[in-house]
Enzyme design. Structure first.
Site, mmCIF file in Angstrom:
data_model
loop_
_atom_site.group_PDB
_atom_site.id
_atom_site.type_symbol
_atom_site.label_atom_id
_atom_site.label_comp_id
_atom_site.label_asym_id
_atom_site.label_seq_id
_atom_site.Cartn_x
_atom_site.Cartn_y
_atom_site.Cartn_z
ATOM 1 N N CYS A 122 39.058 37.592 44.437
ATOM 2 C CA CYS A 122 39.359 38.119 43.110
ATOM 3 C C CYS A 122 38.123 38.232 42.238
ATOM 4 C CB CYS A 122 40.386 37.214 42.464
ATOM 5 S SG CYS A 122 41.680 36.774 43.631
ATOM 6 N N HIS A 262 41.105 36.987 35.082
ATOM 7 C CA HIS A 262 41.738 37.345 36.354
ATOM 8 C C HIS A 262 43.208 36.934 36.299
ATOM 9 C CE1 HIS A 262 42.873 37.671 40.418
ATOM 10 N NE2 HIS A 262 42.835 36.381 40.675
ATOM 11 N N ASN A 292 49.111 38.811 41.533
ATOM 12 C CA ASN A 292 47.667 38.705 41.730
ATOM 13 C C ASN A 292 47.203 39.890 42.582
ATOM 14 O OD1 ASN A 292 45.077 38.064 42.530
ATOM 15 N ND2 ASN A 292 45.529 35.916 42.983
#
Ligand code: UT7
Length: 335
Positions: A122, A262, A292
């Site tokens: 990520c 994030h 996510n």
């Protein structure tokens, strides 16, 4: 984003942004048909309510292309004016070569050099953005950066510890020198390789090459994740990176209009806000809609924040991210 008429030396940043999410929405309820879970568990532990799933005939490059075209349109630039493409992804089109080669061809940009930044999960998009910034400082005109993830294709749909967390998306930015750019004021990055095994997909590398036995055991999509350790480190490192990037720019958090972290888990985002002493209205969150989305998460959230009118000209916007590696980073922008 309007392009500047005259070029102002020294202002390097984003001149276009774009994002793409597949049409198909998968609810938490749908996951209960695959694994022993519940809407209540997923919502309360992660904040996720639904996520997007790529269509069967879509692959990584399809998602990347859509986000890239939107960023180019936003920048008002034809593809011929791009002189480098960087793709951040952990879910590549094929194993070799990298996704950037497919994207370069798809965008019909035969003279453009391209490469991937892979494996930093990520944190990939912010790493790529930092590299793009230095490439522009080094003389490139316009660098296209794409964060793309088709995680639902590669993860294990039988592992409830991971499968409910992820979604598919792509986000892109054009980085250039321009008087009207959203300026990158500062950027920071860090790595703790001692935690490389805490969040990993091992099979396919030289340590565990593909094998019949491994395939039989489904190891090719066995994402190992010690959730609690990832959680704690994500909070610590994203907060630390946020402070560092502010210090680097000589700025303070109270001058920041919006933090775009994030989007891994609502509780992680809330904890980062608590550690930093941020009011919740200063933190952008869309994890409930998309889950996510790995390296696509930051550009997707940034596009949505901008399009929702959450940022105005002059605003400081802080991006902070964390992923496998562990890698983390933060970027301070001025709109
Ligand atoms: O971008 C980086 C990518 N990774 C992450 O962001 C993950 C970071 N970590 C997290 O978000 C959280 O640690 C999780 C959401 C993964 C887990 O939340 P938690 O509050 O840390 O739960 P836990 O790991 O302590 O597990 C609690 C229980 C376990 O059962 P037992 O052992 O207590 O009986 C799990 O087996 O919850 C169980 N569990 C589930 N139950 C229902 C794990 N996944 C599920 C599920 N549905 N999907």
């Amino acid at each position: 984003m309007e392009r500047g008429k005259e070029e102002a030396p020294g202002k390097v940043g984003l001149i276009g942004l774009g994002a793409y999410t597949p049409d198909r929405i998968m609810t938490n309820e749908e996951w209960t048909r695959h694994v022993d879970t519940s809407d209540e568990w997923i919502r309360s532990r992660t904040g996720i309510e639904r996520r997007r799933i790529a269509a069967e005939d879509q692959t990584t490059v399809d998602l990347a292309e859509q986000a890239a075209l939107r960023a180019l349109e936003d920048a008002g630039l034809p593809i011929d004016e791009i002189d480098e493409i960087i793709v951040a992804t952990d879910t590549p089109e094929v194993y070799i070569p990298d996704t950037s080669a497919f994207l370069q061809h798809r965008l019909q940009a035969p003279n453009v050099s391209a490469f991937d930044l892979a494996g930093s999960g990520c944190a990939g998009f912010l790493q790529a953005l930092d590299v793009a910034r230095s490439r522009v400082l080094g003389g490139r005109q316009h660098v296209l950066v794409v964060g793309v993830e088709l995680l639902t294709r590669l993860m294990n749909w039988k592992d409830r510890n991971t499968c409910v967390l992820f979604g598919d998306a792509a986000g892109a930015a054009v980085v250039a020198r321009s008087s009207s750019a959203v300026e990158i004021l500062s950027a920071t990055a860090g790595t703790d390789g001692s935690k490389a095994d805490v969040l990993a997909l091992e099979m396919g590398g030289t340590r565990t090459p593909f094998s019949e036995e491994g395939a039989r055991l489904d190891l090719h999509h066995d994402i190992v994740m010690k959730g609690r350790e990832v959680f704690k480190e994500a909070v610590r490192r994203m907060s630390q990176a946020a402070r560092e990037v502010l210090e680097q720019a000589g700025e303070t958090l109270d001058r920041v209009s919006l933090v775009v972290p994030h989007q891994a888990n609502r509780r992680i985002i809330d904890a980062v806000a608590r550690v930093l002493g941020l009011a919740s209205d200063k933190v952008f969150m869309n994890v409930q809609e998309f889950g996510n989305t790995g390296s696509a998460s930051i550009p997707l959230a940034l596009v949505q924040a901008r399009d929702a009118g959450r940022v105005r000209t002059g605003d400081l916007v802080l991006l902070t991210s964390f992923g496998a590696g562990f890698h983390w980073g933060a970027t301070l922008l001025q709109f």
